[in-house]
Design a protein around this motif. Structure first.
Motif, PDB file in Angstrom:
ATOM      1  N   UNK A  30       0.832  -1.035  -0.036  1.00 18.95           N
ATOM      2  CA  UNK A  30       0.110  -0.175  -0.070  1.00 18.95           C
ATOM      3  C   UNK A  30       0.887   1.224   0.036  1.00 18.95           C
ATOM      4  N   UNK A  31       0.285   2.539  -0.523  1.00 19.34           N
ATOM      5  CA  UNK A  31       0.805   3.803  -0.461  1.00 19.34           C
ATOM      6  C   UNK A  31       0.340   4.401   0.685  1.00 19.34           C
ATOM      7  N   UNK A  32       0.675   5.855   0.778  1.00 17.06           N
ATOM      8  CA  UNK A  32       0.216   6.783   1.790  1.00 17.06           C
ATOM      9  C   UNK A  32      -1.079   7.475   1.191  1.00 17.06           C
ATOM     10  N   UNK A  33      -1.574   7.056   0.017  1.00 16.44           N
ATOM     11  CA  UNK A  33      -2.750   7.486  -0.503  1.00 16.44           C
ATOM     12  C   UNK A  33      -3.220   6.327  -1.391  1.00 16.44           C
ATOM     13  N   UNK A  34      -4.447   6.605  -2.283  1.00 12.66           N
ATOM     14  CA  UNK A  34      -4.782   5.475  -3.145  1.00 12.66           C
ATOM     15  C   UNK A  34      -5.414   6.182  -4.089  1.00 12.66           C
ATOM     16  N   UNK A  35      -5.856   5.414  -5.265  1.00 11.93           N
ATOM     17  CA  UNK A  35      -6.705   5.757  -6.244  1.00 11.93           C
ATOM     18  C   UNK A  35      -7.785   5.056  -6.769  1.00 11.93           C
ATOM     19  N   UNK A  36      -8.694   5.262  -7.541  1.00 16.84           N
ATOM     20  CA  UNK A  36      -9.843   4.836  -8.024  1.00 16.84           C
ATOM     21  C   UNK A  36     -10.198   5.008  -9.253  1.00 16.84           C
ATOM     22  N   UNK A  37     -10.420   4.001 -10.228  1.00 14.18           N
ATOM     23  CA  UNK A  37     -10.399   4.006 -11.536  1.00 14.18           C
ATOM     24  C   UNK A  37     -11.036   2.629 -11.954  1.00 14.18           C
ATOM     25  N   UNK A  38     -11.859   2.391 -13.101  1.00 12.14           N
ATOM     26  CA  UNK A  38     -12.101   1.143 -13.766  1.00 12.14           C
ATOM     27  C   UNK A  38     -10.970   0.797 -14.666  1.00 12.14           C
ATOM     28  N   UNK A  39      -9.955   0.127 -13.927  1.00 12.83           N
ATOM     29  CA  UNK A  39      -8.837  -0.150 -14.925  1.00 12.83           C
ATOM     30  C   UNK A  39      -8.953  -1.209 -15.653  1.00 12.83           C
ATOM     31  N   UNK A  63      -5.320  23.540   0.363  1.00 12.87           N
ATOM     32  CA  UNK A  63      -6.061  22.759   0.997  1.00 12.87           C
ATOM     33  C   UNK A  63      -7.038  21.874   0.010  1.00 12.87           C
ATOM     34  N   UNK A  64      -7.145  22.166  -1.229  1.00 15.20           N
ATOM     35  CA  UNK A  64      -7.754  21.348  -2.175  1.00 15.20           C
ATOM     36  C   UNK A  64      -7.606  22.088  -3.440  1.00 15.20           C
ATOM     37  N   UNK A  65      -7.363  21.245  -4.651  1.00 15.75           N
ATOM     38  CA  UNK A  65      -7.082  21.527  -6.150  1.00 15.75           C
ATOM     39  C   UNK A  65      -8.430  20.735  -6.533  1.00 15.75           C
ATOM     40  N   UNK A  87     -13.373   9.614 -13.192  1.00 22.30           N
ATOM     41  CA  UNK A  87     -12.060   9.389 -12.339  1.00 22.30           C
ATOM     42  C   UNK A  87     -11.740  10.754 -11.929  1.00 22.30           C
ATOM     43  N   UNK A  88     -11.959  11.760 -12.425  1.00 23.76           N
ATOM     44  CA  UNK A  88     -11.441  13.105 -11.888  1.00 23.76           C
ATOM     45  C   UNK A  88     -12.499  13.271 -10.773  1.00 23.76           C
ATOM     46  N   UNK A  89     -13.697  13.072 -10.724  1.00 24.32           N
ATOM     47  CA  UNK A  89     -14.572  13.306  -9.384  1.00 24.32           C
ATOM     48  C   UNK A  89     -14.078  12.582  -8.378  1.00 24.32           C
ATOM     49  N   UNK A  90     -13.605  11.244  -8.684  1.00 27.41           N
ATOM     50  CA  UNK A  90     -13.275  10.482  -7.487  1.00 27.41           C
ATOM     51  C   UNK A  90     -11.948  10.810  -6.869  1.00 27.41           C
ATOM     52  N   UNK A  91     -11.285  11.470  -7.798  1.00 30.74           N
ATOM     53  CA  UNK A  91      -9.897  11.672  -7.516  1.00 30.74           C
ATOM     54  C   UNK A  91      -9.966  12.935  -6.280  1.00 30.74           C
ATOM     55  N   UNK A  92     -10.882  13.927  -6.647  1.00 28.53           N
ATOM     56  CA  UNK A  92     -11.195  14.894  -5.703  1.00 28.53           C
ATOM     57  C   UNK A  92     -11.587  14.532  -4.420  1.00 28.53           C
ATOM     58  N   UNK A  93     -12.415  13.411  -4.533  1.00 25.77           N
ATOM     59  CA  UNK A  93     -13.003  12.706  -3.248  1.00 25.77           C
ATOM     60  C   UNK A  93     -11.829  12.139  -2.523  1.00 25.77           C
ATOM     61  N   UNK A  94     -10.894  11.650  -3.028  1.00 28.49           N
ATOM     62  CA  UNK A  94      -9.884  11.045  -2.222  1.00 28.49           C
ATOM     63  C   UNK A  94      -8.502  12.011  -2.017  1.00 28.49           C
ATOM     64  N   UNK A  95      -8.679  13.148  -2.665  1.00 22.73           N
ATOM     65  CA  UNK A  95      -7.364  14.022  -2.760  1.00 22.73           C
ATOM     66  C   UNK A  95      -7.047  14.469  -1.023  1.00 22.73           C
ATOM     67  N   UNK A  96      -7.754  14.368  -0.318  1.00 20.95           N
ATOM     68  CA  UNK A  96      -7.263  14.872   1.166  1.00 20.95           C
ATOM     69  C   UNK A  96      -6.779  13.797   1.854  1.00 20.95           C
ATOM     70  N   UNK A  97      -6.738  12.550   1.405  1.00 12.69           N
ATOM     71  CA  UNK A  97      -6.286  11.129   2.082  1.00 12.69           C
ATOM     72  C   UNK A  97      -4.959  10.940   2.152  1.00 12.69           C
ATOM     73  N   UNK A 156      -2.304  15.030  -6.611  1.00 13.40           N
ATOM     74  CA  UNK A 156      -3.318  15.840  -7.604  1.00 13.40           C
ATOM     75  C   UNK A 156      -4.366  15.049  -8.152  1.00 13.40           C
ATOM     76  N   UNK A 157      -5.449  15.515  -8.621  1.00 10.65           N
ATOM     77  CA  UNK A 157      -6.467  14.873  -9.479  1.00 10.65           C
ATOM     78  C   UNK A 157      -5.965  14.417 -10.649  1.00 10.65           C
ATOM     79  N   UNK A 158      -6.518  13.719 -11.330  1.00  2.00           N
ATOM     80  CA  UNK A 158      -6.248  13.268 -12.935  1.00  2.00           C
ATOM     81  C   UNK A 158      -7.634  12.657 -13.724  1.00  2.00           C
ATOM     82  N   UNK A 159      -7.652  12.860 -14.740  1.00  2.00           N
ATOM     83  CA  UNK A 159      -9.040  12.675 -15.571  1.00  2.00           C
ATOM     84  C   UNK A 159      -8.725  11.172 -16.017  1.00  2.00           C
ATOM     85  N   UNK A 160      -9.851  10.652 -16.548  1.00  2.00           N
ATOM     86  CA  UNK A 160      -9.873   9.219 -16.937  1.00  2.00           C
ATOM     87  C   UNK A 160      -9.613   8.922 -18.303  1.00  2.00           C
TER      88      UNK A 160
END
Length: 628
Positions: free
Chosen positions: A362-371, A545-547, A589-599, A604-608
């Motif tokens: 595991x990392x100090x963060x995670x990401x979410x996408x339909x890989x 605080x957020x991007x 993908x981007x919207x979920x990136x914003x949801x986990x950005x503070x984790x 930074x968020x990325x697009x799908x």
């Protein structure tokens, strides 16, 4: 299309889904995976018109929705006067030379020659940021006599009240917050919600039994049940006081040991109503603490490493995942919040037979996408990926790392890629890029060191696709060709800010927020913005605080706190662009990136899809809108 019409379309889409899911399976081009094409629930937003006074008039920008047809156009009004001579078809921004600081603006969509209802009205900002007043909590003193104060820290956004406008959820960090490896008491964590005019909707005090630090409180803000209003989810404990003043568990319980750690006592998971902060349900937190030493040490460091994220595990509606551990044992638990009920979907545990290869990945963060292109999301947990059904998909075996980036980094390859950096000095690669679906490593650099930072962003138009860099390795093309020995001076965040399709570099200097542009011909940077009077977060990481794409057109905003913690500033671009892209918040993908950005360690968020120089038209998101 006006807002009432969009709401009706959203309801119609939900009905359409029932029919759609009964249809035969479809195969999508080039993929061996077959599945029913299900639309995803997504929030309905207003145009979010932004108007800023600039030297040559007023700059105005607004949202294009992901659900709108390609032939939609816009008319811009200053008061009752139409500004444009003919409908605007090639962008969602405009310079009005006649605009002044006293002007007001609305936007009207034009569909098939018919002008639609007006957007909300936007007043003109006198500068390129909106100042949102915030209320600093009073400080206190820990049991060992150490005084502390509060600073605004990480933030997230969601439509908490269903009006189509984002609100800000803000975590306050006490000055004595600790990394898990550090002993000592901390002040309690406090979480607020604010409208953009500074109205505070609620305050939640997590209490003495939740320690403060980057790894403890991962808060999710998302419309989980599809009612058009976001919920807020995070770990709680005895003594947490919700937004309506009710205490969770025992108000008097104190489980802190003499080193400031909580190694005993109950742990809870709470879903809060976004509009008022009321605790809607509280259950025991899973994965449970169990034996502290099972997580890699006995003093309380690795047992309290938490991650969290939102994922569309069924491909249609959001679920959320709470996790614990990544240095050794890793456990993820998935939930649905539907119809006022919290339901557990599955548990993944690296201790389960057959999962041992997933320990320590595991990392100090995670990401979410339909890989894997099956329409359902996976959890990219660093060097490991957990499938939508809670089964392990693969692990690269490269171990723990600090930075992780998932997107269509290489437009010449089908699907998504993962760029990661790794901490182990014995890892085969300190930085590498691999196939997000299979884990196949395309190329990497062996560093033999703890490679702590790395970033992926298209910053150089001379090479196709995204550029990659990490601490001490220089700058590479996505194909692995070295572009420069010089490493861009930001390895923290990248942001779409100016008028081209390249990404800019967001960082800080001496704690003050800034945005730079990579000068690819000179291998140096040029300053675009110095956010004077602001302060970055999380020490050397220099996070805003957020991007996110919060306001206006598809370019991103950056939220920094003021140095005196009296306001958040939402900075927006005033550069004109001829590129017309729907709001990034309608890209899943981007919207979920914003949801986990503070984790944990913010990323930074990325697009799908590939968003960069030479891109084609972005794919239409397969979504339906709820609320508003």
């Amino acid at each position: 299309m006006n807002y009432s019409t969009r709401a009706n379309v959203g309801k119609a889409m939900q009905c359409f889904l029932v029919l759609l899911l009964s249809l035969p399976l479809f195969t999508f081009g080039g993929s061996s995976t077959s599945y029913a094409a299900s639309a995803r629930q997504m929030e309905s937003l207003k145009r979010s018109v932004v108007a800023v006074k600039v030297s040559n008039g007023v700059f105005i920008s607004w949202r294009l929705f992901g659900t709108e047809p390609d032939n939609i156009a816009f008319n811009l009004y200053r008061g009752s006067t139409k500004v444009n001579a003919s409908p605007i078809t090639n962008s969602t921004n405009y310079i009005d030379p006649q605009g002044t600081t006293s002007s007001t603006y609305t936007v009207r969509a034009v569909l098939n020659g018919q002008e639609q209802a007006a957007s909300e009205t936007a007043a003109v900002w006198g500068q390129n940021y909106l100042s949102v007043p915030i209320q600093q909590p009073p400080g206190g003193t820990t049991p060992d006599g150490v005084a502390y104060t509060y600073s605004a820290n990480d933030a997230s956004v969601g439509d908490l009240d269903g009006d189509g406008t984002y609100e800000i959820v803000l975590k306050w960090d006490p000055s004595n917050s600790k990394d898990n490896s550090q002993s000592g008491y901390t002040g309690p964590v406090i979480i607020d919600a604010y409208r953009l005019d500074g109205t505070r909707l609620w305050r939640i005090n997590l209490g003495k039994n939740i320690r403060a630090g980057a790894h403890y409180t991962q808060f999710l803000v998302y419309d989980l049940d599809g009612d058009g209003k976001a919920e807020v989810v995070f770990k709680t404990a005895d003594g947490t006081v919700d937004g309506v003043g009710r205490t969770i568990g025992s108000a008097s319980a104190d489980y802190r040991n003499s080193s400031g750690y909580m190694l005993s006592g109950p742990e809870y998971l709470t879903v809060f109503r976004g509009s008022n902060g009321e605790a809607l349900t509280t259950v025991n937190y899973e994965p449970a603490r169990g034996n502290v030493s099972d997580w890699g040490d006995s003093y309380g460091n690795r047992v309290d490493r938490f991650l969290a994220g939102v994922a569309y595990l069924d491909g249609q509606r959001p679920s959320f995942v709470m996790a614990r551990g990544y240095y050794t044992r890793s456990v993820l638990v998935a939930y649905n919040w539907r119809d006022g009920k919290l339901t557990k979907l599955w548990t993944f545990d690296s201790n389960t037979s057959g999962n041992s290869a997933y320990a320590g990945q595991g990392n100090h963060s995670l990401s979410v996408a339909d890989v894997d292109n099956d329409g359902k999301d996976e959890i990219i947990y660093g060097s490991a990926v957990i499938d939508d059904n809670g089964k392990g998909l693969y692990t690269t075996g490269l171990g723990h790392g600090d930075a992780l980036h998932v997107s269509d980094l290489d437009p010449d390859r089908a699907g998504l890629e993962v760029f990661g950096v790794h901490e182990s000095t014995s890892a085969a690669y300190g930085a590498e890029i691999h196939n997000a679906a299979t884990g196949q490593i395309y190329w990497g650099i062996r560093t033999g060191a703890d490679t702590g930072r790395g970033l992926a962003a298209d910053i150089d138009p001379r090479t196709k696709g995204t550029e990659l860099w990490a601490s001490g390795i220089g700058l590479y093309s996505v194909k692995g060709a070295k572009i420069s020995d010089a490493t861009p001076n930001s390895t923290n965040f990248a942001i779409w800010w100016d008028g081209d399709l390249l990404r800019e570099l967001l960082d800080h200097t001496g704690g003050t927020g800034k945005i730079d542009k990579w000068n690819y011909s000179q291998s140096t940077t040029n300053r675009l913005l110095t956010a004077t009077g602001t302060a970055s977060n999380n020490s050397t990481k220099g996070n805003p605080s957020l991007q996110a794409d919060i306001l206006g057109d598809w370019r991103e905003e950056a939220i920094w706190r003021t140095a005196d913690n009296t306001a958040l500033r939402i900075y927006t671009t005033t550069d004109v662009t001829s590129h017309r892209i729907y709001t990034l918040m309608h890209d899943p993908v981007y919207r979920l990136s914003v949801a986990w950005q503070n984790v944990a360690y913010n990323q930074p968020p990325h697009t799908g899809f590939y968003l960069g120089d030479g891109m084609g038209a972005p794919p239409k998101p397969n979504i339906f809108l709820t609320g508003n």
